[in-house]
Motif scaffolding. Structure first.
Motif, PDB file in Angstrom:
ATOM      1  N   LYS A  50       0.823  -1.215   0.003  1.00  0.00           N
ATOM      2  CA  LYS A  50       0.021   0.148   0.149  1.00  0.00           C
ATOM      3  C   LYS A  50       0.879   1.382   0.082  1.00  0.00           C
ATOM      4  N   THR A  51       1.879   1.323   0.742  1.00  0.00           N
ATOM      5  CA  THR A  51       2.760   2.416   0.901  1.00  0.00           C
ATOM      6  C   THR A  51       3.660   2.488  -0.406  1.00  0.00           C
ATOM      7  N   PHE A 139       1.157  18.890   4.821  1.00  0.00           N
ATOM      8  CA  PHE A 139       1.485  17.640   4.720  1.00  0.00           C
ATOM      9  C   PHE A 139       0.490  16.718   4.310  1.00  0.00           C
ATOM     10  N   MET A 140       0.384  15.624   3.738  1.00  0.00           N
ATOM     11  CA  MET A 140      -0.369  14.520   3.525  1.00  0.00           C
ATOM     12  C   MET A 140      -0.425  13.705   4.650  1.00  0.00           C
ATOM     13  N   ASP A 141      -1.568  13.123   5.171  1.00  0.00           N
ATOM     14  CA  ASP A 141      -1.505  12.554   6.538  1.00  0.00           C
ATOM     15  C   ASP A 141      -1.592  10.935   5.922  1.00  0.00           C
ATOM     16  N   TYR A 142      -0.635  10.344   6.224  1.00  0.00           N
ATOM     17  CA  TYR A 142      -0.405   9.010   5.667  1.00  0.00           C
ATOM     18  C   TYR A 142      -1.508   7.971   6.258  1.00  0.00           C
ATOM     19  N   PRO A 147      -4.933   3.766   3.519  1.00  0.00           N
ATOM     20  CA  PRO A 147      -5.820   2.480   3.573  1.00  0.00           C
ATOM     21  C   PRO A 147      -6.357   2.126   2.041  1.00  0.00           C
ATOM     22  N   GLY A 148      -6.653   3.347   1.554  1.00  0.00           N
ATOM     23  CA  GLY A 148      -7.254   3.122  -0.027  1.00  0.00           C
ATOM     24  C   GLY A 148      -6.310   2.898  -1.080  1.00  0.00           C
TER      25      GLY A 148
END
Length: 251
Positions: A50-51, A139-142, A147-148
């Protein structure tokens, strides 16, 4: 110890997944919050997939891009390292964000991370991978975005043993193959065997911490017990944890 045909860190993970997906790979304790998380090889690999998709598709990271990794020794840090290795992005723990193409930061290094002119990702490092109550500006919140992402990952460009992979302070950039060779060498120096469990309280900003807390166990079919904020544990408490977790090596 001689490396197998899986001569990249991502290959080591794929080999572990094929051999025994249900065995523990990382057990994480945060003694400030009481958190304990155990990730099997399969669960860890799913987070990595996912990451990796987030890195490649959402952030548009390219092979050879430098990622400043401003995170403590944590199970999510281990995920990000393997995601970098899977996509061909160079993981640079503790690097100056101003010279990086993108940055991944914990809650305590956000101001430092703002020096990065590229994409910025923030991790709240809350129990169960929780999100920030309010995402940091810029920032993007990881925890919101990951999850998507897809559960399977395939890099757009092959990542081989000669691909740049890891940049450590004072050491330059190591290839993926060199990381694997060094991981096997560290496992041999530790006397680590398949099934061995390493308890590590070392940070992830140098080789010693990366080897003990992730790479050496991954190389030989072992597992890691990561302990954060454990300085106040008494010798008796630490010994009890070692017994409970069936630790074979403490570093």
């Amino acid at each position: 110890m001689t490396p197998t045909a899986q001569d990249t860190p991502a290959g080591l993970l794929a080999s572990a997944l094929s051999a025994d997906p249900g065995r523990p790979l990382i057990t994480f304790y945060d003694d400030a919050t009481g958190e304990r998380v155990e990730l099997s090889v399969a669960t860890f690999a799913n987070w990595v997939a996912k990451t990796s998709n987030l890195l490649q598709d959402e952030l548009g990271a390219q092979p050879g891009d430098r990622l400043a990794l401003l995170l403590p020794a944590h199970w999510q840090t281990a995920v990000w390292l393997l995601a970098c290795f899977s996509t061909g992005v160079v993981a640079a723990p503790g690097a100056d964000p101003a010279g990086a193409d993108l940055v991944v930061s914990g809650p305590d290094t956000l101001e430092q991370a703002r020096a990065c002119g590229g994409d910025r990702v923030a991790l709240a490092l809350r129990p169960l991978g929780g999100r920030f109550p309010q995402a940091p500006v810029g920032f993007m919140d990881y925890a919101v975005e990951v999850p998507g992402q897809g559960d399977r990952f395939a890099p757009y460009a092959p990542v081989g043993a000669g691909s740049p992979a890891l940049e450590l302070p004072g050491e330059g950039t190591a290839t993926a193959g060199a990381v694997v060779q060094r991981a096997f060498a560290s496992a041999e120096a530790y006397g680590l065997k398949p099934g061995g469990r390493v308890l590590s309280r070392l940070p992830f900003d140098d080789w010693a911490g990366l080897a003990a807390g992730l790479l050496a166990p991954l190389a030989v079919g072992g597992s890691a017990v990561l302990c954060r904020n454990s300085a106040e544990l008494s010798p008796e408490q630490l010994a009890a944890r070692e017994a409970t977790e069936r630790v074979t090596l403490r570093v």
